[in-house]
Structures are given as structure tokens and as C-alpha cells.
Design a protein around this motif. Structure first.
Motif, PDB file in Angstrom:
ATOM      1  N   ARG A 379      42.013  38.911  42.024  1.00  0.00           N
ATOM      2  CA  ARG A 379      41.161  37.876  41.428  1.00  0.00           C
ATOM      3  C   ARG A 379      40.551  38.436  40.148  1.00  0.00           C
ATOM      4  NH1 ARG A 379      37.304  35.269  45.631  1.00  0.00           N
ATOM      5  NH2 ARG A 379      39.326  34.398  46.244  1.00  0.00           N
ATOM      6  N   ARG A 380      40.888  37.821  39.016  1.00  0.00           N
ATOM      7  CA  ARG A 380      40.436  38.312  37.710  1.00  0.00           C
ATOM      8  C   ARG A 380      39.574  37.256  37.022  1.00  0.00           C
ATOM      9  NH1 ARG A 380      43.843  42.825  35.783  1.00  0.00           N
ATOM     10  NH2 ARG A 380      42.593  42.633  33.910  1.00  0.00           N
ATOM     11  N   PHE A 381      38.627  37.723  36.215  1.00  0.00           N
ATOM     12  CA  PHE A 381      37.796  36.813  35.437  1.00  0.00           C
ATOM     13  C   PHE A 381      38.661  36.051  34.435  1.00  0.00           C
ATOM     14  CE2 PHE A 381      34.062  39.798  36.229  1.00  0.00           C
ATOM     15  CZ  PHE A 381      33.505  38.952  37.177  1.00  0.00           C
ATOM     16  N   THR A 382      38.397  34.767  34.312  1.00  0.00           N
ATOM     17  CA  THR A 382      39.094  33.983  33.303  1.00  0.00           C
ATOM     18  C   THR A 382      38.696  34.436  31.903  1.00  0.00           C
ATOM     19  OG1 THR A 382      39.131  32.093  34.813  1.00  0.00           O
ATOM     20  CG2 THR A 382      39.558  31.644  32.488  1.00  0.00           C
ATOM     21  N   ASN A 383      37.412  34.716  31.702  1.00  0.00           N
ATOM     22  CA  ASN A 383      36.916  35.193  30.413  1.00  0.00           C
ATOM     23  C   ASN A 383      35.941  36.344  30.673  1.00  0.00           C
ATOM     24  OD1 ASN A 383      35.683  35.578  27.867  1.00  0.00           O
ATOM     25  ND2 ASN A 383      36.052  33.448  27.313  1.00  0.00           N
ATOM     26  N   PRO A 384      36.406  37.595  30.595  1.00  0.00           N
ATOM     27  CA  PRO A 384      35.532  38.735  30.917  1.00  0.00           C
ATOM     28  C   PRO A 384      34.288  38.816  30.041  1.00  0.00           C
ATOM     29  CG  PRO A 384      37.833  39.420  30.850  1.00  0.00           C
ATOM     30  CD  PRO A 384      37.783  38.024  30.308  1.00  0.00           C
ATOM     31  N   ARG A 385      34.384  38.415  28.768  1.00  0.00           N
ATOM     32  CA  ARG A 385      33.220  38.501  27.889  1.00  0.00           C
ATOM     33  C   ARG A 385      32.130  37.524  28.312  1.00  0.00           C
ATOM     34  NH1 ARG A 385      35.380  39.355  21.655  1.00  0.00           N
ATOM     35  NH2 ARG A 385      36.543  41.286  22.035  1.00  0.00           N
ATOM     36  N   VAL A 386      32.548  36.304  28.626  1.00  0.00           N
ATOM     37  CA  VAL A 386      31.558  35.319  29.070  1.00  0.00           C
ATOM     38  C   VAL A 386      30.956  35.738  30.405  1.00  0.00           C
ATOM     39  CG1 VAL A 386      31.236  32.905  29.751  1.00  0.00           C
ATOM     40  CG2 VAL A 386      32.688  33.462  27.802  1.00  0.00           C
ATOM     41  N   ALA A 387      31.765  36.382  31.256  1.00  0.00           N
ATOM     42  CA  ALA A 387      31.263  36.833  32.552  1.00  0.00           C
ATOM     43  C   ALA A 387      30.171  37.885  32.409  1.00  0.00           C
ATOM     44  CB  ALA A 387      32.417  37.393  33.392  1.00  0.00           C
ATOM     45  N   SER A 388      30.068  38.523  31.232  1.00  0.00           N
ATOM     46  CA  SER A 388      29.031  39.527  31.018  1.00  0.00           C
ATOM     47  C   SER A 388      27.633  38.932  31.079  1.00  0.00           C
ATOM     48  CB  SER A 388      29.235  40.213  29.660  1.00  0.00           C
ATOM     49  OG  SER A 388      30.454  40.912  29.637  1.00  0.00           O
ATOM     50  N   TRP A 389      27.523  37.608  30.915  1.00  0.00           N
ATOM     51  CA  TRP A 389      26.206  36.977  31.037  1.00  0.00           C
ATOM     52  C   TRP A 389      25.736  36.949  32.484  1.00  0.00           C
ATOM     53  CZ3 TRP A 389      23.189  35.837  26.965  1.00  0.00           C
ATOM     54  CH2 TRP A 389      23.789  35.797  25.708  1.00  0.00           C
ATOM     55  N   GLY A 390      26.675  36.986  33.433  1.00  0.00           N
ATOM     56  CA  GLY A 390      26.285  37.069  34.834  1.00  0.00           C
ATOM     57  C   GLY A 390      26.311  35.758  35.579  1.00  0.00           C
ATOM     58  N   PHE A 391      26.415  34.617  34.886  1.00  0.00           N
ATOM     59  CA  PHE A 391      26.424  33.345  35.594  1.00  0.00           C
ATOM     60  C   PHE A 391      27.576  32.443  35.157  1.00  0.00           C
ATOM     61  CE2 PHE A 391      22.876  33.773  32.591  1.00  0.00           C
ATOM     62  CZ  PHE A 391      23.312  32.980  31.546  1.00  0.00           C
ATOM     63  N   PHE A 392      28.539  32.947  34.369  1.00  0.00           N
ATOM     64  CA  PHE A 392      29.759  32.217  34.042  1.00  0.00           C
ATOM     65  C   PHE A 392      30.940  33.075  34.501  1.00  0.00           C
ATOM     66  CE2 PHE A 392      26.759  30.868  30.640  1.00  0.00           C
ATOM     67  CZ  PHE A 392      26.644  29.541  31.022  1.00  0.00           C
ATOM     68  N   THR A 393      31.141  33.130  35.803  1.00  0.00           N
ATOM     69  CA  THR A 393      32.115  34.074  36.369  1.00  0.00           C
ATOM     70  C   THR A 393      33.312  33.346  36.979  1.00  0.00           C
ATOM     71  OG1 THR A 393      30.820  34.119  38.418  1.00  0.00           O
ATOM     72  CG2 THR A 393      30.389  35.849  36.798  1.00  0.00           C
ATOM     73  N   SER A 394      33.869  32.380  36.282  1.00  0.00           N
ATOM     74  CA  SER A 394      35.057  31.704  36.790  1.00  0.00           C
ATOM     75  C   SER A 394      36.227  32.691  36.799  1.00  0.00           C
ATOM     76  CB  SER A 394      35.397  30.497  35.924  1.00  0.00           C
ATOM     77  OG  SER A 394      35.659  30.893  34.593  1.00  0.00           O
ATOM     78  N   SER A 395      37.105  32.552  37.776  1.00  0.00           N
ATOM     79  CA  SER A 395      38.211  33.489  37.933  1.00  0.00           C
ATOM     80  C   SER A 395      39.454  32.758  38.394  1.00  0.00           C
ATOM     81  CB  SER A 395      37.838  34.591  38.935  1.00  0.00           C
ATOM     82  OG  SER A 395      37.541  34.028  40.201  1.00  0.00           O
ATOM     83  N   HIS A 396      40.599  33.422  38.268  1.00  0.00           N
ATOM     84  CA  HIS A 396      41.845  32.887  38.797  1.00  0.00           C
ATOM     85  C   HIS A 396      42.457  33.946  39.720  1.00  0.00           C
ATOM     86  CE1 HIS A 396      43.233  35.263  35.350  1.00  0.00           C
ATOM     87  NE2 HIS A 396      44.401  35.340  35.940  1.00  0.00           N
TER      88      HIS A 396
END
Length: 584
Positions: A379-396
């Protein structure tokens, strides 16, 4: 809001602080990288930061050489220079060092502060009908405030010695610096660095519900060779040398063949940040199933018998077509990578994902191998940079593979070509009833978690400070008392209304305030140590100023730097230490 002195003062302090910080960071960068090109680039940043510092420092002393028109023009040039010649070109990536990350973050904040300051100037010009352009500019002209406003508090415990007050100020300043440094690391540096080295966590379960978004898994064979091979530039020849045969049973007449995915992909090379990354040429072979599934039918696919979805595969490599078949190639033991074709097994058509999550199996001249393939979920982050905020952690999610067993192929089948110039690898799915393993990306350091870390650290230091000195850091550093009514950021933009409503709801409070100054008793003690009435005192000053206060108009200038009393007053030094003097 554009004429409210505290807002202007806070923006001014931010500009001055960040310009000094940028000068320090650029100096460190120039000292650590003496390359002429880097030094020239750093010199531009250094000069621009110095200009910002000198210019904005001069706006609070009413320097007669800086008129309003010159001030606005200079500020506009600073904004354009920071954006066009700097921030539009500089880019931070996942491997940027700490100095670069701090520099970019500080530069963006400075750009925003400069733009706000430009809006303050524009508002002043519009209100004065252009007259402000003809006069020496002064940030605080006509304002009810001083540069030190909001940076200290009038607080003296009875009988408190000067050394105690000095110690309190020094420790308060030190704690503030520590908290700011800790916030910078936790909120900016660590989240950015974690986009390069992403932490993962393992999840295990004996059963799994396929209710998450997952692409349909299919056999995908990725073959790659070193770019030093002469044939690496001839992709069609490379594809002709690799053959993947699906070994279907006879339960159905439908027996789709494996097909080469159009094109090729090159990975690595000298342009990458990581020097040790291999430089390879890849091709991908796709092996479809017997059954067509809808895009979101991952559960149906996973529960369908493997004889209909994932057959055994036979990978064959003809080294003669690759130009590796001479006696010297067969006998050489030097640099086997130049005589090996590596095979990577995946369950997705994404070549980069297959290479990133599965280990290759090299095939040398004359080898015949058979291996069992086990699978797990990734399971990987769709957008790792956006996931750095901590609350936009969508993944595929997708399936990954591992060749768990590998040994010589004992099969006598004629499909297994045994020759010094060929190699084969037979693959089959492993029956495995052990726990499912899901390896997922997560964020150990994010902006959101950094805020919580800073909050906890602030609470700890504030508690230590309160135990030692009997007051919190907010009171000593910013002058915010335990009961500070209507002095928050939200009330900065509605000062007149706040003052008017307070006088309407509490008509005697102004008289009590005057009585408190004349007869110092319990009320005076509570006011100075616990209750903040700045909404009535200083706010009334701002409201009584001329309409274009802070814009060059006249007004009542009252600040914390004034002398109070006729013989027993005190002058307050607006940092962290207060000194009592006699006034005659």
C-alpha cells in the motif's frame, strides 16, 4: 485591519527576523560550498536579504531620505526580485539539506510578509489621497504603539530582586528560542526529509476483505539488462530474445498468450541523485487471464481459481540474439552483469512499481531454474508530498511478489531448452495458508504530528517555567495574562466595535480603571497580574487616532515605552526584563 498597529508591528518583526535569518543561512551556505557559481548565487541572496533588512528597519525611524513613493517602489522591487530571481527557480526535493529547506521556507514566509506590508502601504496611500507618497514614510506615524509593543509585560513581584527578574528574562528568551527551533525541526524539516525515506508498517491478518481500491492483479514479467550492453539501444532485438510462455491447462479452450508491452523504460543513470543506482534498460511482458473482470472486481479475481487467472509461466532467454554466445563470453568470470538478464515478477502493469517492490532474479548463460512465487499486499501513498501534511493520506494497493524458492529445474519437458546459450526460469504460484502481509506507507513525522509535538513541548516548558517563576511564558514573553479578554488575533480586525460594546455593556469599567490607577489596591493587583484590560486602554487610543493613523496622520501616541507617575513611576524595557527608576 490595515491600520491596526499590532498587525503592522508583527509583520514588521517577521520581516526583520527572517531577513536576518536568511543572511545567516546564506552565509553558512557560501562558507560550506566555495564553488564560484554557488558563491555568486549566494551573493545575490545575501545582498537582497540585506536590502530588505536595512529598508524595513529604516521605516520605523522616519528616515527623511525615504519618501513614501521611494518606499513603495523599493518594496515592489523586493517582492519581484524575491519571486522572479529566487523562489521561481529554487526547488527543494527529497534529498535537500537542512539549510536549503529552512531557507526556502523562510523565503516564502518573507515573501508573504512583504506582500502584506505592501498592502499596508497601498491602504495608507489611498486613505491619504496620495499625500503619503510625498512625505518621509514612517511605519508607526500616528499609531498607538511602539516597536516593543506586545513583547513584554509589566510584571514585578513584591520584593523580587533584580537578578531574579534578569534570570526570568534570560530563561524565558532561551525557552522561546528552543521552542521555535523545535517547531522548525518537527513541522518543516522532518516532514520534508521523510518524503525521501518513507517509513512503512507491516499489518498481518489470516483473512482479508477485498473492499479496498486495488487494481486487478495480472502476471507481469519485467526483464532488464545493463545499459553497457551493445544491444540495449536496440529494443526490438531485446524483446525478440525474451519469450514468456503461459502454461495453461486444458480446462478451457481459451489460452491467451503473453504479449510485450509497447515501448521500453530506462532507469537510473548519472542524472539521478543516488550514484549507486543501476543504469538499466527494461521491457515488460503482460500475461492476461482467461476471464475478463471489471476494473473494480478485485474480490472476484482473488477468489477465482488460479487455473483461470494466473497460469504457470516459462521465461526463456536466447543469449545468441543478445550477442552473448562466444567462447570468451561463456568462459569469462568478470562482471557477470554484462552476461545476465534479470527477471522481475510482478502483479501489475506498472513497471516502476514492479521494480521498486520485487527483487530481480538474474539468468546467466546455460541455467535452467524453477521457482515458487508468493504474494503480499503493498500500500503506497498516492501523493507522498501531500501526505506529509498528515491528513491527506490517500493510497493505492497492489499485489507484490517474491520468489520464495529457487532451484534447478528437473523437468525433462522439451519446452525447457538446455543449451549453453540459453536460460529458462519456470514460475508457479505457491500454495500458502500463512497470514496475509500488508506493507503500507505511513507518516511518522508530518506537519500535523509536528504541531502536536510542539504543543506538548510548549506545555512542558511552560509548566517548568511556571513552577520556577510562578507565571507562564505567554505572560512574560508576550504579555498575555491569564484573563485576556478580547485581545486575540480575531479581535485585531474589529477594535472600534470591541471598545464600543465593552463600554455599552460595562459603563462603569472605565471609571473603575481610572480609580485603580489612583488608589492602588486589590483591583490594581488583579489588573497587573491576572486581568488584561488592553481592549479598553490601548484600544481606546487606537480608536481616538485620526482615520488614517499609521498613514502619516496625527494621533495620540501612547505606548509601553512611556513614563508613568510623578515620582514613583517606572520605565519598562520592552523585552523580558523590567527596570524600576525614579522619575523626578
Amino acid at each position: 485591519m490595515f491600520f491596526f498597529p499590532p498587525l503592522r508591528l508583527y509583520v514588521f518583526r517577521i520581516i526583520v527576523f527572517l531577513s536576518v535569518l536568511l543572511i545567516i543561512l546564506v552565509s553558512i551556505s557560501i562558507a560550506s560550498d566555495p564553488e564560484p557559481s554557488e558563491s555568486q548565487e549566494g551573493a545575490k541572496w545575501l545582498a537582497l536579504s540585506a536590502v530588505v533588512f536595512v529598508h524595513h528597519t529604516a521605516t520605523v525611524v522616519k528616515w527623511r531620505y525615504i519618501y513614501g513613493a521611494m518606499d513603495v517602489a523599493l518594496l515592489s522591487c523586493e517582492i519581484i526580485a524575491w519571486f522572479l530571481f529566487g523562489l521561481s527557480k529554487i526547488v527543494i526535493d527529497r534529498w535537500s539539506n537542512e539549510v536549503t529547506i529552512i531557507f526556502v521556507a523562510a523565503a516564502y514566509i518573507l515573501l508573504v510578509a512583504l506582500f502584506l506590508s505592501w498592502l499596508f502601504r497601498l491602504a495608507t496611500i489611498l486613505v491619504s489621497k496620495g499625500q503619503a507618497l510625498k512625505k518621509p514614510f514612517d511605519l508607526l506615524s500616528g499609531c498607538g504603539g511602539t516597536i516593543g509593543q506586545g513583547m513584554g509585560v509589566r510584571l514585578e513581584a513584591m520584593g523580587e530582586a533584580v537578578p531574579i527578574r534578569a534570570l526570568r528574562g534570560v530563561i524565558g528568551a532561551f525557552f522561546l528560542i528552543v521552542i521555535c527551533s523545535f517547531a522548525l525541526v518537527e513541522i518543516v524539516l522532518e516532514p520534508v526529509k521523510e518524503t525521501a525515506l518513507v517509513p512503512t508498517k507491516d499489518l498481518h491478518t489470516t483473512d482479508i476483505a477485498y473492499d479496498f481500491d486495488m487494481e486487478i492483479p495480472v502476471w507481469s514479467i519485467v526483464a532488464f539488462i545493463d545499459m553497457r550492453w551493445s544491444v540495449s539501444g536496440d529494443v526490438e532485438t531485446f524483446k525478440g530474445a525474451i519469450k514468456v510462455t503461459p502454461l495453461w491447462d486444458d480446462s478451457s479452450s481459451t489460452k491467451p498468450s503473453c504479449v510485450h508491452v509497447p515501448g521500453n523504460k530506462t532507469f537510473g543513470g548519472t542524472f539521478e541523485d543516488v550514484y549507486s543506482e543501476p543504469y538499466i534498460q527494461t521491457i515488460t511482458i503482460y500475461c492476461p487471464s482467461r476471464v475478463e473482470f471489471a476494473k473494480d472486481a478485485s474480490e472476484a479475481f482473488m477468489t477465482t481459481p488460479t487455473s483461470l487467472t494466473s497460469p504457470d509461466l516459462l521465461v526463456s532467454v536466447d543469449f545468441t540474439k543478445l550477442g552473448v554466445s562466444s567462447p570468451s563470453d561463456l568462459e569469462s568470470l568478470v562482471d557477470a552483469r554484462l552476461r545476465a538478464v534479470s527477471i522481475v515478477v510482478g502483479m501489475t502493469n506498472d513497471t516502476a512499481a514492479v521494480l521498486a517492490n520485487s527483487e530481480p532474479t538474474p539468468l546467466l548463460l546455460g541455467v535452467n531454474l524453477v521457482g515458487s512465487v508468493s504474494t503480499s499486499f503493498r500500500r503506497r501513498f498516492t501523493n507522498p508530498r501531500v501526505a506529509s501534511w498528515g491528513f491527506f493520506t490517500s493510497s493505492h494497493t497492489f499485489l507484490t511478489t517474491e520468489i520464495s524458492s529457487l532451484y534447478p529445474d528437473p523437468s525433462p519437458s522439451p519446452l525447457i531448452v538446455r543449451s549453453p546459450t540459453t536460460a529458462t526460469l519456470r514460475l508457479f504460484g505457491q500454495n500458502d495458508i500463512s497470514e496475509w502481509k500488508i506493507v503500507g506507507d505511513y507518516r511518522d513525522k508530518s506537519v500535523w504530528s509536528g504541531l502536536s509535538e510542539v504543543g506538548g513541548f510548549w506545555t512542558f516548558l511552560n509548566g517548568v517555567f511556571a513552577v520556577v517563576f510562578g507565571s507562564g511564558l505567554l505572560l512574560i514573553v508576550f504579555g498575555i495574562k491569564p484573563l485576556s479578554a478580547f485581545t486575540g488575533i480575531a479581535h485585531m480586525f474589529q477594535v472600534p466595535r470591541t471598545r464600543r460594546n465593552l463600554h455599552e455593556d460595562f459603563p462603569l469599567i472605565a471609571q473603575e480603571e481610572q480609580a485603580r490607577k489612583a488608589d492602588r489596591g486589590l483591583l490594581a493587583f488583579l489588573h497587573e497580574h491576572f486581568v488584561d484590560l488592553e481592549a479598553i486602554d490601548l484600544y481606546s487610543t487606537y480608536n481616538n487616532s485620526s482615520p488614517n493613523s499609521c498613514g502619516g496622520g496625527s494621533g495620540i501616541v501612547r505606548g509601553h515605552g512611556q513614563v508613568e507617575g510623578a515620582g514613583n513611576g517606572f520605565i519598562e524595557i520592552h523585552m523580558l526584563i523590567q527596570v524600576r527608576v525614579k522619575v523626578t
